[in-house]
Design a protein around this motif. Structure first.
Motif, short mmCIF file in Angstrom:
data_model
loop_
_atom_site.label_atom_id
_atom_site.label_comp_id
_atom_site.label_asym_id
_atom_site.label_seq_id
_atom_site.Cartn_x
_atom_site.Cartn_y
_atom_site.Cartn_z
N GLY A 45 3.94 -1.50 1.70
CA GLY A 45 5.15 -2.22 2.07
C GLY A 45 5.72 -3.03 0.92
O GLY A 45 6.94 -3.10 0.75
N ALA A 46 4.84 -3.66 0.14
CA ALA A 46 5.30 -4.43 -1.02
C ALA A 46 5.97 -3.53 -2.04
O ALA A 46 7.01 -3.88 -2.62
CB ALA A 46 4.12 -5.18 -1.65
N LYS A 48 7.45 -0.67 -1.37
CA LYS A 48 8.72 -0.26 -0.78
C LYS A 48 9.77 -1.34 -0.95
O LYS A 48 10.95 -1.04 -1.15
CB LYS A 48 8.53 0.04 0.71
CG LYS A 48 7.80 1.33 1.01
CD LYS A 48 7.43 1.44 2.48
CE LYS A 48 8.65 1.48 3.36
NZ LYS A 48 8.31 1.67 4.79
N GLY A 49 9.36 -2.60 -0.90
CA GLY A 49 10.31 -3.69 -1.00
C GLY A 49 10.86 -3.89 -2.40
O GLY A 49 12.06 -4.10 -2.58
N ILE A 50 10.00 -3.81 -3.42
CA ILE A 50 10.43 -4.14 -4.78
C ILE A 50 10.96 -2.94 -5.56
O ILE A 50 11.77 -3.09 -6.48
CB ILE A 50 9.25 -4.78 -5.57
CG1 ILE A 50 9.73 -5.36 -6.90
CG2 ILE A 50 8.13 -3.77 -5.78
CD1 ILE A 50 10.80 -6.43 -6.78
#
Length: 408
Positions: A45-46, A48-50
């Motif tokens: 998820g991290a 995917k976010g950055i």
């Protein structure tokens, strides 16, 4: 605190191996612990976010700060860099067609509504539609084709901006890269969670598939290193290429294999260029440039993982579409982040060419980090040794025109 300092003093490769081993052991002995699997979900998820923000800032900043005069001066070496990267992507396509690989992923049911493109025309139409998407929406939806397009447009527009504005853009790009380093620093724990989840649900046989994926990557990169690159050098110089190839692999590639950073290997490459007697005005620019745009290994990785994602969701990829993927992978690789595993963050861009969801693409990226101990080391070795190979080739070509004897 002493334990934490000792852990941080270990190389990322060692920490990833520890995380992988712990994940296997826990998956076999205490399956069903949701909080361990959560570590893998948080890690993915991290990323995917950055990742969308990182791609936009890196590409727009580099284009805004590029000096056109210097690029024109080194057009031969730039051509060799880009041509070899395209060849690497095509080789990866061929190897993947010969031995296609599909993976067992968590939550693969999200692909049930997936519809494979009907043909080349549909792929191109999807590509054009994605390109002109709203730039903010492209960032939110992780539409990497649109992100790349708008990053180029903003980069060109910023070329006329004040220098302090360009520096601010570079600062933001550096900050995004630092955030990625922080996230990747947590990779051992994320990989532990990913491996734990895979082993808990599928057992040790899951590593058979990962082994096939690693084999495809290794074969692709070895073919590029010992067949494609020698052919490019040999045809360009009309001279035996292997003395140069083997020298660069031995003195640059091996070091890069362990550092896993093209940027960290720049001093090694500069020293090797000096030993080869190259023009310092030439290699002092072309070597750092190569660390950015000479991405044979990254192109092979992006192509392989995109085709693996297509096989996983049951998409049939025709040869013309695969060749289009090679072109996309070539230009995508040039925007790869300089941190370990940077090429993996561009896999979703290539996957978007087939309409594959970001959820599935980022799960493929997670698998990439599991095999990154081998993948990223080989990728960096291929990229970094190629910087010297093609810098020397461009210089030696001028030497031949002048009638000078080549040193190798």
């Amino acid at each position: 605190m002493q334990l934490i300092k000792k852990w941080n003093s270990l190389s990322l490769i060692v920490r990833i191996c520890v995380g992988l081993a712990v994940g296997v052991i826990l998956g076999l002995t205490v399956p069903g612990l949701a909080w361990i699997s959560l570590l893998g979900s948080l890690f993915v998820g991290a990323l995917k976010g950055i990742a969308p923000v990182l791609v936009f800032l890196l590409v727009s900043s580099s284009i805004a700060s590029a000096k056109g005069g210097n690029l024109a001066k080194f057009r031969t070496v730039i051509f060799l860099y880009l041509f070899s990267t395209l060849c690497a992507a095509i080789v990866a396509v061929m190897v993947n067609f010969i031995h296609p690989v599909s993976l067992t992923l968590a939550n693969i049911d999200v692909a049930e509504g997936y519809t494979a493109p009907g043909g080349m025309n549909e792929v191109i139409m999807n590509l054009l539609t994605s390109i002109i998407a709203n730039p903010v929406k492209a960032l939110i939806d992780a539409n990497y084709i649109g992100i790349l397009f708008w990053a180029v447009i903003f980069g060109l527009a910023l070329k006329e901006a004040y220098e302090h504005t360009k520096q601010t853009m570079q600062n933001f790009a550096d900050a995004a890269s630092l955030v990625v380093r922080w996230v990747i620093g947590c990779a051992p724990f994320g990989i532990m969670g990913l491996v734990y989840d895979s082993v808990s649900t599928s057992g040790l046989e899951i590593f058979t598939t990962y082994g096939e994926l690693v084999l495809v990557l290794v074969v692709s990169m070895l073919l590029v290193a010992f067949v494609v690159n020698p052919l490019i050098v040999g045809i360009t110089l009309r001279h035996n290429p292997f003395p140069l190839i083997l020298t660069c692999i031995r003195q640059s590639g091996i070091t890069a294999f362990f550092t896993r950073s093209s940027a960290a290997n720049i001093p090694v490459n500069l020293e090797l260029c000096k030993k080869l007697g190259l023009d310092e005005d030439m290699y002092s620019v072309s070597i750092p440039l190569g660390a950015t745009i000479n991405m044979d290994g990254a192109a092979a990785v992006i192509t392989t993982f995109a085709l693996t994602a297509a096989n996983t969701v049951g998409a049939e990829v025709s040869l013309p579409v695969a060749l289009l993927l090679s072109i996309v992978a070539t230009f995508s690789a040039c925007g790869a982040s300089g941190v370990a595993g940077g090429s993996l963050l561009l896999v979703p861009l290539a996957c978007s060419l087939f309409g594959i969801s970001n959820d599935i693409a980022m799960q493929i990226v997670g698998v990439g980090f599991i095999v990154s101990v081998i993948q990223d080391s080989l990728e960096t070795a291929l990229n970094s040794s190629g910087d010297v190979i093609f810098t020397a080739t461009a210089e030696f070509l001028e030497w031949k025109k002048e009638g000078r004897k080549l040193p190798l």
